[in-house]
Design a protein around this motif. Sequence first.
Motif: not given
Length: 197
Positions: A169-172, A177-178, A193-194
């Motif tokens: 969900t964070v990626k979408k 993502i670091v 993440a950035l």
Amino acid sequence: MGKWFSKLYDPVMEPLERLKFRYIRETLIHKAKGNVLEIGSGTGLNFPYYTQAVKVTAIEPDPTMRKKSLKRAEHARVPIDVILADAQALPFPEHTFDTVVGTLVLCTIPNPEKALNEIRRVCKPGGHVLFFEHVRAEHSLLGRLQDWMTPVWKRVCNGCHLNRETLETVKKAGFTIVHVEKHNNGILLMIEALNEK
């Protein structure tokens, strides 16, 4: 949120905090720098670990939890304001924060996608986003058990979903993502993440 949940949260969570969560919180929160937004700050368990922030604005939608957090805010090493607000409709202008923090919160927010879009809006371009979340297990049997338990768990634990795929969900939502650090067979994730726009 029921008042009983707010009252019992700290004592019920204490064994988990002592065994694992405290270490993860301290490691993650130490990375929060500049003007920081914390979403769903609960009873303020993260507050003692802010050391590099200039200022923290913590939002919490539950008045009882917010009230419990104020004492921890008073004793924090950095200035912390705790306000009543919802992560799905953040009351801040675009590009306000250098870092956004969320710990064990995306499991409970009714619409995490909406909250993440709001986080992207208020976080500065290139800003850091730090999450500590529990997620659906990669192990198929354990994942199915989480699916089976979630309907009852949500009722008992104020809407908490055991089986969300939070990293995806964070990626979408568009974050880069670091680093991801897995704990407890991948059920607990520390996500860095950035907010690259």
